[in-house]
Write a protein that holds these residues in place. Structure first.
Motif, PDB file in Angstrom:
ATOM      1  N   PHE A   1       2.764  -1.498   4.337  1.00  0.00           N
ATOM      2  CA  PHE A   1       2.296  -0.108   4.276  1.00  0.00           C
ATOM      3  C   PHE A   1       3.524   0.788   4.130  1.00  0.00           C
ATOM      4  CE2 PHE A   1      -1.836   1.884   5.741  1.00  0.00           C
ATOM      5  CZ  PHE A   1      -1.619   3.049   5.021  1.00  0.00           C
ATOM      6  N   VAL A   2       3.635   1.466   2.986  1.00  0.00           N
ATOM      7  CA  VAL A   2       4.833   2.252   2.668  1.00  0.00           C
ATOM      8  C   VAL A   2       4.625   3.723   3.032  1.00  0.00           C
ATOM      9  CG1 VAL A   2       6.355   3.023   0.802  1.00  0.00           C
ATOM     10  CG2 VAL A   2       5.460   0.675   0.805  1.00  0.00           C
ATOM     11  N   GLY A   3       5.550   4.270   3.824  1.00  0.00           N
ATOM     12  CA  GLY A   3       5.566   5.710   4.103  1.00  0.00           C
ATOM     13  C   GLY A   3       4.489   6.178   5.044  1.00  0.00           C
ATOM     14  N   ILE A   4       4.348   5.528   6.193  1.00  0.00           N
ATOM     15  CA  ILE A   4       3.261   5.925   7.098  1.00  0.00           C
ATOM     16  C   ILE A   4       3.541   7.275   7.755  1.00  0.00           C
ATOM     17  CG2 ILE A   4       2.527   3.555   7.543  1.00  0.00           C
ATOM     18  CD1 ILE A   4       3.961   3.737  10.248  1.00  0.00           C
ATOM     19  N   ASP A   5       4.817   7.687   7.847  1.00  0.00           N
ATOM     20  CA  ASP A   5       5.095   9.010   8.413  1.00  0.00           C
ATOM     21  C   ASP A   5       4.662  10.112   7.449  1.00  0.00           C
ATOM     22  OD1 ASP A   5       7.060   8.098   6.685  1.00  0.00           O
ATOM     23  OD2 ASP A   5       8.689   9.193   7.677  1.00  0.00           O
ATOM     24  N   ASP A   6       4.845   9.885   6.143  1.00  0.00           N
ATOM     25  CA  ASP A   6       4.362  10.859   5.160  1.00  0.00           C
ATOM     26  C   ASP A   6       2.837  10.931   5.185  1.00  0.00           C
ATOM     27  OD1 ASP A   6       6.906  11.479   4.306  1.00  0.00           O
ATOM     28  OD2 ASP A   6       6.909   9.964   2.719  1.00  0.00           O
TER      29      ASP A   6
ATOM     30  N   LEU B   1       0.837  -1.198   0.000  1.00  0.00           N
ATOM     31  CA  LEU B   1       0.000   0.000   0.000  1.00  0.00           C
ATOM     32  C   LEU B   1       0.870   1.247   0.000  1.00  0.00           C
ATOM     33  CD1 LEU B   1      -2.623  -1.036   2.716  1.00  0.00           C
ATOM     34  CD2 LEU B   1      -2.569  -1.599   0.283  1.00  0.00           C
ATOM     35  N   VAL B   2       0.593   2.137  -0.950  1.00  0.00           N
ATOM     36  CA  VAL B   2       1.286   3.421  -1.002  1.00  0.00           C
ATOM     37  C   VAL B   2       0.273   4.524  -0.720  1.00  0.00           C
ATOM     38  CG1 VAL B   2       3.102   2.637  -2.546  1.00  0.00           C
ATOM     39  CG2 VAL B   2       0.962   3.519  -3.510  1.00  0.00           C
ATOM     40  N   ASN B   3       0.777   5.742  -0.537  1.00  0.00           N
ATOM     41  CA  ASN B   3      -0.081   6.825  -0.039  1.00  0.00           C
ATOM     42  C   ASN B   3      -0.867   7.567  -1.097  1.00  0.00           C
ATOM     43  OD1 ASN B   3       0.860   6.279   2.526  1.00  0.00           O
ATOM     44  ND2 ASN B   3       2.496   7.798   2.422  1.00  0.00           N
TER      45      ASN B   3
END
Length: 900
Positions: A847-852, A789-791
């Protein structure tokens, strides 16, 4: 497990496989018979409609039976139950998913949707009273066995069969054939060695319930519901229900199972059967009178697959997104949106626009209530203005008629518009002839002026037509008319330029005459003012003529407000909205600045206009004076709407829809059924406009009941605990935490975390390492289902490309599921933007880039993460471009870097 229990299991297994064979054989016999005979073998058709209709109905039944028999040859039974009745007699039933056949060996086969099928959802020891053939029968469940039938190498088997008896269980039997053989074939021995090396249990019979690795990208198949789900799906047809629960509880499956049962007339109660027969229509029979709404096209695809398993035909006409349904209704049915080939339609949808303030989008019910009140007040104001005119012109229309209207208006002013419409309906026999007579007289007077101008100049109409084509008029000045033309009397048709010119001339003269009589000025930017100026004094009727025509037109204006008044309560909704918005913008209410284009609507505005139209129409349809005369031409506009209603409406992921959208969907149910079933989870709402609270749901569907289901059938113990803690620290609804089934042996692993990930290439290296770990741990000979999953949508393709450079070395590939459309095949690693992931499940999710994401969507971040985390059954991976978001810091101790 004792030797006695083991021998009993072997005996039941032997009986089961024999019955599988018997059921499949009996079903195949029915299929062979169906191939040699059709509907014509059962009915002699003739040229009369009744014979044709009967033939079609029998053909449909025959086709349904054929489908059912075919499924029985593939899946003979899904359950075996043994129950004790009140007289101490034991009964054994095999339960099929949907269809049944008669068996010659004394065994009993019942459909899961039948009354007896309820036993399949009970746990051992449960007592229940069932109504069978009109009699109450009391049972205590003694044994429950759930099957997963497989036919391989010419023999039947059942894999991962769960068994619970009076004195043992629950147990999971990996293979009934293996249990009966009591030994392992050579291939099985190899599998046993691999299992031992992985530390997996080697017994054919396992204590407790076993997790099944997800091998395909589809909604989980749950042939038998639990007791709570079973009670829900069997509720009466005319119910309104919202099922609430965490991911993996089988909410969607319950909806689908309910629809399957309610479409099968053989499974309906006598009360339901009577209702269906009363409202059945040959153009849309009960079996086709349903619709299900999903928030995305991707989820729509998987729901259709689940319907297929339940033997319910589900075309795109039956399963839709709300955007599709809304467009069809607003443009093609109700004429709210402009069509290129029609003069109807006031508005143009601009779905990407946002005219309303963010706070209104998040909680739109108060705004809609204000619009509803404005519309009613505007309708009342039109009637009040009409009465004022007619009181002044009582010498034209008659004093007795005016007194009747005064009495009716007293009712309307008391707030009961529908009562006023009922009274006006009885008065139209006086109103319509009078209006027609006055109109004929005024038309003749206006016509004389036109003829006079033509006598002076034979090219007058052509010149007028050319002028009209050049006109630039102010829509606002001519909008929401003063009932000074024939609007609503006759539908507009395609016209020649001369015909249009004559019509505009007539309308303008009527407007000028009415305003002259009323001693009011003509709006300078209106078409009437520009036509007046073009005509000049020499071609205008004389002032006395205008006054006389104006008196008649004014009387018509007053009368027309009371003719077809109920129809205008529906047709005038767009005009009311336009005026409501104009006044609200001036008062700096509800809207985010000026509206640049008066004809433009955003999506939520269109939902509101559509909802007000539907609710008003339904209120009218419920009136006895309408129901008695529903086939008359004056109510044809309601019949058009009635034809678009359904016996049943279902909604998946309901909390992603706004309260206005849910209310629109509920308004598409037939008045006789009001059958509305929805499921969702407030913790999974990932839209800004979605339904947020029980109160909003109750506003949307006033009689809706809510039922919670909390048993989660998807996740491991560790991921379920992780998801629950996410809810706790991110402020979710803790009442909707998932509870795992008792006796489930699926501990799982802790979520994995990568920080300081850098670009997608660095992320891809870590992801491929974890994917290889999963493949080795699972060890089923194929890669289980995996989602990344990407944002945002624009990140889907780059992420897939980065993965593919590495995956090709191990003969795997990543597929970019752009816009949730491309689905991939087999063991593909699927890359999604997170907004398309609702309703699906995978063995592993990354899950990719949860901080972004936390920075991009601070209000929805927690919900996105919760939705992503709960897609995973066993493995969850999280990556951060920098560091773990502060909101999740307390969970760091529960995260690992790798699983090996």
């Amino acid at each position: 497990m004792t030797d006695q229990a083991n021998e009993y299991l072997k005996a039941v297994s032997s009986e089961t496989l024999a019955n599988f064979k018997a059921i499949a054989a009996a079903a195949q016999e029915r299929l062979d018979a169906a191939r040699t005979s059709g509907a014509d073998a059962f009915i002699h058709t003739n040229t009369f409609n009744s014979g044709v209709a009967a033939s079609k109905k029998l053909s449909a039944i025959s086709a349904t039976n054929v489908t059912g028999y075919r499924e029985l040859t593939r899946e003979p039974a899904i359950c075996r139950v043994q129950a004790l009745d009140e007289e101490g007699e034991r009964h054994t039933y095999y339960i099929a998913r949907k269809s049944t056949v008669a068996l010659h060996n004394g065994s009993k086969l019942a459909s899961y949707g039948s009354v007896v099928g309820r036993l399949a959802s009970l746990t051992v020891g449960t007592e229940i009273t069932l109504q069978i053939a009109g009699k109450s029968r009391h049972f205590e469940l003694l044994e429950n066995i759930k099957y997963q039938p497989r036919f391989k190498d010419g023999a039947w088997d059942s894999l991962n069969t769960t068994v619970q008896g009076e004195d043992f269980g629950p147990l999971t039997v990996e293979s009934l054939q293996a249990l009966l053989r009591g030994r392992l074939e050579e291939a099985d021995a190899e599998a046993l060695l691999d299992a031992l090396l992985q530390g997996s249990p080697s017994d054919t019979v396992l204590e407790g319930l076993r997790h099944e690795v997800r091998r395909s990208m589809a909604l989980r198949d749950q042939p038998i519901l639990d007791r709570f789900q079973d009670e829900i799906f069997r509720l009466p047809l005319d119910s309104q229900l919202l099922i609430l629960g965490p991911p993996g509880t089988g909410k969607t499956t319950t909806l689908i199972r309910r629809l399957g049962q309610k479409l099968d007339r053989a499974l309906l109660t006598p009360e339901e059967t009577s209702l269906v027969e009363r409202i059945d229509h040959p153009q849309q029979p009960h079996e086709q009178s349903w619709v299900m709404f999903t928030p995305t096209d991707l989820l729509k695809h998987f729901v259709k697959e689940a319907f297929s398993r339940e033997q319910v035909p589900a075309s795109d006409a039956r399963i839709k997104t709300w955007e599709t349904q809304r467009g069809e209704l607003a443009r093609n049915t109700l004429g709210i949106l402009q069509q290129s080939s029609s003069e109807t339609g006031r508005f143009v949808l601009k779905a990407s626009s946002h005219h309303l303030r963010p706070a209104v989008e998040q909680a739109p019910t108060q705004w809609f209530d204000a619009l509803h009140a404005f519309h009613k007040q505007r309708l009342l104001g039109q009637l009040q203005q009409g009465l004022t005119i007619l009181v002044q012109l009582h010498h034209v229309v008659g004093a007795d008629l005016v007194r009747s209207l005064v009495d009716i208006m007293a009712t309307a002013e008391g707030g009961d518009l529908m009562a006023a419409y009922r009274a006006l309906d009885g008065l139209e026999s006086q109103l319509i002839p009078l209006l027609k007579s006055l109109k004929e007289e005024s038309d003749q007077s206006v016509r004389k002026g036109l003829i006079r101008s033509l006598n002076q100049d034979r090219d007058f109409v052509d010149q007028l037509a050319a002028f009209i084509d050049s006109l630039q008029v102010d829509d606002e000045a001519d909008a929401d008319g003063e009932f000074d033309d024939d609007a609503g009397d006759e539908p507009e048709q395609q016209q020649t330029s001369s015909q249009k010119a004559v019509q505009v001339y007539n309308r303008s003269i009527r407007t000028l005459a009415r305003l002259t009589f009323l001693k009011r000025s003509v709006p300078k930017t209106s078409a009437a003012a520009k036509i007046r100026d073009w005509l000049g004094k020499s071609r205008l009727p004389l002032k006395d003529e205008l006054h006389s025509i104006g008196e008649s037109i004014a009387a018509q204006n007053g009368l027309r407000r009371f003719v077809n008044a109920s129809r205008r309560s529906v047709s005038e909704v767009p005009a009311s909205y336009r005026q409501f918005r104009r006044e609200a913008v001036k008062a700096n209410q509800w809207y985010d600045g000026q509206i640049q284009h008066p004809r433009h609507l955003d999506a939520m505005e269109l939902d509101a206009v559509l909802l007000l139209t539907l609710r008003t129409a339904r209120e009218l349809m419920a009136q006895p004076f309408v129901a008695r005369n529903r086939t008359e031409p004056r109510f044809a506009f309601l019949q058009t709407i009635r034809d678009r209603l359904y016996n049943q409406v279902l909604v998946d992921e309901a909390t992603d829809f706004s309260p206005l959208q849910l209310a629109c969907m509920a308004s598409l149910t037939r008045l006789e059924t009001n059958a509305f079933f929805a499921c969702g989870d407030f913790n999974q709402r990932i839209t800004q406009w979605g339904t947020r609270t029980h109160d909003q749901a109750l506003w949307a569907v006033s009689r809706i009941d809510t039922r919670p289901i909390t048993t989660v059938y998807r996740q491991s113990q560790r991921l379920n605990a992780f998801s629950a803690k996410l809810l706790e620290i991110l402020g979710g609804d803790l009442d909707c935490r998932g509870q795992l089934p008792e006796h489930l042996h699926h501990t799982g692993v802790s979520p994995s975390l990568l920080e300081d990930a850098g670009d997608f290439q660095d992320v891809a290296i870590w992801l491929v390492e974890r994917i290889q770990e999963v493949e080795k741990i699972v060890n089923i000979g194929e890669l289980p289902t995996i989602a990344v999953l990407v944002n945002a949508e624009e990140q889907v393709k780059p992420m897939a490309e980065s993965l593919n450079h590495l995956l090709e070395d191990i003969n795997l590939r990543a597929v970019a599921c752009a816009d949730g459309q491309s689905l991939g095949v087999g063991s593909d690693v699927r890359v999604f933007s997170v907004e398309h992931i609702k309703g699906l499940e995978f063995e592993a999710v990354f899950f990719v880039g949860i901080d972004d994401l936390a920075q991009q969507w601070p209000d929805l971040f927690g919900r996105f993460l919760y939705v992503g985390a709960t897609r995973a059954a066993t493995y969850l991976g999280l990556t951060c471009r920098a560091k773990l978001p502060p909101a999740l810091e307390s969970m760091r101790a529960e995260l690992v870097s790798a699983w090996s």
